[in-house]
Design a protein around this motif. Structure first.
Motif, PDB file in Angstrom:
ATOM      1  N   LEU A  59       0.818  -1.211   0.000  1.00  0.00           N
ATOM      2  CA  LEU A  59       0.000   0.000   0.000  1.00  0.00           C
ATOM      3  C   LEU A  59       0.854   1.265   0.000  1.00  0.00           C
ATOM      4  N   ASN A  60       2.159   1.100   0.021  1.00  0.00           N
ATOM      5  CA  ASN A  60       3.082   2.230   0.068  1.00  0.00           C
ATOM      6  C   ASN A  60       3.847   2.305  -1.251  1.00  0.00           C
ATOM      7  N   LYS A  61       3.470   3.238  -2.107  1.00  0.00           N
ATOM      8  CA  LYS A  61       4.094   3.336  -3.430  1.00  0.00           C
ATOM      9  C   LYS A  61       5.595   3.582  -3.336  1.00  0.00           C
ATOM     10  N   ASP A  62       6.009   4.417  -2.392  1.00  0.00           N
ATOM     11  CA  ASP A  62       7.440   4.708  -2.253  1.00  0.00           C
ATOM     12  C   ASP A  62       8.214   3.459  -1.869  1.00  0.00           C
ATOM     13  N   ASP A  63       7.648   2.659  -0.954  1.00  0.00           N
ATOM     14  CA  ASP A  63       8.310   1.427  -0.536  1.00  0.00           C
ATOM     15  C   ASP A  63       8.402   0.453  -1.706  1.00  0.00           C
ATOM     16  N   ILE A  64       7.329   0.357  -2.484  1.00  0.00           N
ATOM     17  CA  ILE A  64       7.327  -0.530  -3.649  1.00  0.00           C
ATOM     18  C   ILE A  64       8.400  -0.099  -4.641  1.00  0.00           C
ATOM     19  N   ASN A  65       8.412   1.189  -4.992  1.00  0.00           N
ATOM     20  CA  ASN A  65       9.370   1.671  -5.992  1.00  0.00           C
ATOM     21  C   ASN A  65      10.808   1.462  -5.536  1.00  0.00           C
ATOM     22  N   ALA A  81      -2.222 -11.358  -3.694  1.00  0.00           N
ATOM     23  CA  ALA A  81      -2.235 -10.673  -2.400  1.00  0.00           C
ATOM     24  C   ALA A  81      -3.673 -10.360  -1.978  1.00  0.00           C
ATOM     25  N   TYR A  82      -3.846 -10.239  -0.667  1.00  0.00           N
ATOM     26  CA  TYR A  82      -5.182  -9.932  -0.128  1.00  0.00           C
ATOM     27  C   TYR A  82      -5.011  -9.305   1.239  1.00  0.00           C
ATOM     28  N   GLN A  83      -5.781  -8.267   1.494  1.00  0.00           N
ATOM     29  CA  GLN A  83      -5.839  -7.684   2.829  1.00  0.00           C
ATOM     30  C   GLN A  83      -7.275  -7.718   3.321  1.00  0.00           C
ATOM     31  N   ASP A  84      -7.442  -8.248   4.523  1.00  0.00           N
ATOM     32  CA  ASP A  84      -8.774  -8.394   5.098  1.00  0.00           C
ATOM     33  C   ASP A  84      -9.230  -7.077   5.716  1.00  0.00           C
ATOM     34  N   ARG A  85     -10.539  -6.871   5.707  1.00  0.00           N
ATOM     35  CA  ARG A  85     -11.155  -5.718   6.327  1.00  0.00           C
ATOM     36  C   ARG A  85     -12.484  -6.154   6.955  1.00  0.00           C
ATOM     37  N   PRO A  93     -10.922  -0.466  -1.400  1.00  0.00           N
ATOM     38  CA  PRO A  93      -9.780   0.449  -1.577  1.00  0.00           C
ATOM     39  C   PRO A  93      -8.411  -0.197  -1.421  1.00  0.00           C
ATOM     40  N   PRO A  94      -8.136  -0.963  -0.341  1.00  0.00           N
ATOM     41  CA  PRO A  94      -6.777  -1.517  -0.216  1.00  0.00           C
ATOM     42  C   PRO A  94      -6.471  -2.589  -1.245  1.00  0.00           C
ATOM     43  N   ASN A  95      -7.438  -3.452  -1.541  1.00  0.00           N
ATOM     44  CA  ASN A  95      -7.150  -4.556  -2.452  1.00  0.00           C
ATOM     45  C   ASN A  95      -7.030  -4.104  -3.902  1.00  0.00           C
ATOM     46  N   LEU A  96      -7.762  -3.077  -4.285  1.00  0.00           N
ATOM     47  CA  LEU A  96      -7.564  -2.509  -5.612  1.00  0.00           C
ATOM     48  C   LEU A  96      -6.249  -1.739  -5.668  1.00  0.00           C
ATOM     49  N   ALA A  97      -5.960  -0.978  -4.617  1.00  0.00           N
ATOM     50  CA  ALA A  97      -4.748  -0.156  -4.606  1.00  0.00           C
ATOM     51  C   ALA A  97      -3.492  -0.999  -4.701  1.00  0.00           C
ATOM     52  N   MET A  98      -3.446  -2.146  -4.025  1.00  0.00           N
ATOM     53  CA  MET A  98      -2.242  -2.979  -4.057  1.00  0.00           C
ATOM     54  C   MET A  98      -1.945  -3.457  -5.466  1.00  0.00           C
ATOM     55  N   LEU A  99      -2.974  -3.897  -6.190  1.00  0.00           N
ATOM     56  CA  LEU A  99      -2.768  -4.342  -7.567  1.00  0.00           C
ATOM     57  C   LEU A  99      -2.321  -3.182  -8.449  1.00  0.00           C
ATOM     58  N   VAL A 100      -3.001  -2.052  -8.338  1.00  0.00           N
ATOM     59  CA  VAL A 100      -2.646  -0.882  -9.144  1.00  0.00           C
ATOM     60  C   VAL A 100      -1.204  -0.468  -8.871  1.00  0.00           C
ATOM     61  N   ASN A 101      -0.822  -0.447  -7.606  1.00  0.00           N
ATOM     62  CA  ASN A 101       0.540  -0.033  -7.241  1.00  0.00           C
ATOM     63  C   ASN A 101       1.592  -0.929  -7.873  1.00  0.00           C
ATOM     64  N   ILE A 102       1.356  -2.238  -7.850  1.00  0.00           N
ATOM     65  CA  ILE A 102       2.328  -3.181  -8.405  1.00  0.00           C
ATOM     66  C   ILE A 102       2.434  -3.028  -9.918  1.00  0.00           C
ATOM     67  N   VAL A 103       1.298  -3.007 -10.601  1.00  0.00           N
ATOM     68  CA  VAL A 103       1.324  -2.912 -12.063  1.00  0.00           C
ATOM     69  C   VAL A 103       1.942  -1.583 -12.499  1.00  0.00           C
ATOM     70  N   GLU A 104       1.590  -0.496 -11.823  1.00  0.00           N
ATOM     71  CA  GLU A 104       2.131   0.810 -12.198  1.00  0.00           C
ATOM     72  C   GLU A 104       3.624   0.910 -11.897  1.00  0.00           C
ATOM     73  N   ALA A 105       4.115   0.127 -10.956  1.00  0.00           N
ATOM     74  CA  ALA A 105       5.544   0.143 -10.646  1.00  0.00           C
ATOM     75  C   ALA A 105       6.347  -0.728 -11.600  1.00  0.00           C
ATOM     76  N   ILE A 106       5.810  -1.877 -11.975  1.00  0.00           N
ATOM     77  CA  ILE A 106       6.560  -2.837 -12.786  1.00  0.00           C
ATOM     78  C   ILE A 106       6.455  -2.543 -14.286  1.00  0.00           C
ATOM     79  N   GLU A 147     -17.352  -4.574  -5.119  1.00  0.00           N
ATOM     80  CA  GLU A 147     -16.749  -5.883  -5.359  1.00  0.00           C
ATOM     81  C   GLU A 147     -15.327  -5.684  -5.891  1.00  0.00           C
ATOM     82  N   PHE A 148     -14.336  -5.907  -5.023  1.00  0.00           N
ATOM     83  CA  PHE A 148     -12.966  -5.604  -5.419  1.00  0.00           C
ATOM     84  C   PHE A 148     -12.444  -6.532  -6.499  1.00  0.00           C
ATOM     85  N   ASN A 149     -12.916  -7.784  -6.543  1.00  0.00           N
ATOM     86  CA  ASN A 149     -12.475  -8.695  -7.591  1.00  0.00           C
ATOM     87  C   ASN A 149     -12.810  -8.157  -8.974  1.00  0.00           C
ATOM     88  N   VAL A 150     -14.003  -7.622  -9.103  1.00  0.00           N
ATOM     89  CA  VAL A 150     -14.435  -7.054 -10.388  1.00  0.00           C
ATOM     90  C   VAL A 150     -13.651  -5.780 -10.694  1.00  0.00           C
TER      91      VAL A 150
END
Length: 356
Positions: A59-65, A81-85, A93-106, A147-150
């Protein structure tokens, strides 16, 4: 003269490396000759052969980069990956953000990126909400959000347009395999519940809703899922497709439960609806005593407890299965007997001295 063509190396970035899905996927990739693996998770891990681990806050873009900027040769992203809430809406928000962060970084730094694999599940079909259409098919309409999967799949579909890489989405049922500290591990739930029942001299009671004992459902073995995930990521015909991945058989708890009881040397008694999250909340001291008494490998009670997930699965008083024929039509023909899967996993737990 050696006329053999060189093996083309593939570099897998497995996101969610310590979960039951990611861990088994890494084991499978590590056994294949042409893969190197980078595992991402919050906890990291010990490097082993062609597998290295990186501890990162997804969830931390700076840490990922900072942590993954050197992985410019990645060819495949396997996202599990999955984060429970506490609520379903809060998961988005967290589960979509994690995927977006990874794809946008790689994506910008990995010119050889070929594929992004997304792990989903039957929540796409609304299976977690109540009785849903069975068998569920990949073409079924989505349900009312959130629905975060969608949302995750929509992100990949939009991002992939005009790109050279492709995506796939895997939709398993309940995934069973070895993992510790995982919030969704049904085999561990059953194994620890049965072991504690035996320690207390109790029969093994099914703790779910009355209707759940006779509903029709299916499971997905983590090893089988790993094979399907790599197949979908490397077979060109699977590009930009979603697949239900299941063991291939159906069962009812009222038939399987007595066999599980026999494995643990237990009698059964009539089902009794009870929340495992409640009745097992005071068993930590007992568990620690059992670890010492039976000379088990030391794992904290939290690491072997997934009681909320057990309550969730055992509450399904409706049929829970999907049509797995699309994967077979596209060429994936692996299957496993669900009863044998559970017994093999319990054997594995014993070999690892997780249970007596």
């Amino acid at each position: 003269m050696n006329n053999e063509s060189p093996v083309m190396r593939k570099i897998a970035l497995v996101v969610g490396a310590n979960g039951v899905i990611g861990r088994n996927l890494i084991d499978h990739l590590a056994a294949l000759p042409d893969w190197d693996v980078i595992g991402l998770s919050r906890r990291g891990g010990e490097p082993n052969g062609r597998v290295q681990y990186v501890a990162v806050d997804l969830l931390n873009k700076d840490d990922i980069n900072e942590k993954i900027s050197r992985f410019t040769e990645v060819t495949h992203i396997f996202y599990a990956a999955y984060q429970d809430r506490p609520t379903w809406a809060e998961l988005v928000p967290p589960n979509l953000a994690m995927l977006v962060n990874i794809v946008e970084a790689i994506e910008p730094i990995a010119p050889s990126l070929k594929h992004v694999s997304l792990m989903q599940g039957y929540k796409v079909y609304g299976a977690h909400l109540g009785p849903f259409k069975t068998p569920a098919r990949e073409t079924d309409a989505h349900h009312m959000p959130p629905e975060f999967n969608v949302d995750q799949q929509n992100f990949l579909e939009q991002r992939q347009k005009s790109k050279s890489w492709t995506w796939s989405a895997l939709r398993p049922s309940v995934v069973c395999g070895f993992s510790l500290g995982n919030p969704m591990n049904l085999a561990m739930v059953i194994a620890i519940y049965a072991s504690i029942s035996k320690e207390l001299g109790l029969p093994l009671r099914f703790p779910g809703k009355p209707g759940a004992y006779s509903s029709l459902l299916e499971m997905t073995d983590a090893g089988l899922l790993a094979k399907a995930t790599v197949w979908a990521a490397t077979d060109e015909s699977c590009a930009n497709q979603a697949f239900n991945i299941t063991n291939g058989d159906l069962f009812r708890w009222n038939e399987l439960w007595p066999k599980i009881a026999r494995y643990f040397g237990l009698e059964i008694a009539p089902p009794l609806p009870m929340s495992l999250d409640v009745v097992m909340s005071d068993k930590e001291e007992l568990w620690n005593t059992m670890v010492e008494k039976h000379e088990l490998a030391w794992h904290s009670y939290n690491d072997v407890s997934s009681w909320r997930f057990g309550d969730f699965v055992f509450s399904w008083d409706y049929d829970f299965f999907a049509d797995g024929s699309k994967a077979r039509r596209f060429g994936f023909h692996e299957y496993i007997d669900t009863e044998a899967m559970f017994m093999n996993i319990f054997d594995d737990f014993r070999r690892r001295k997780v249970i007596p």
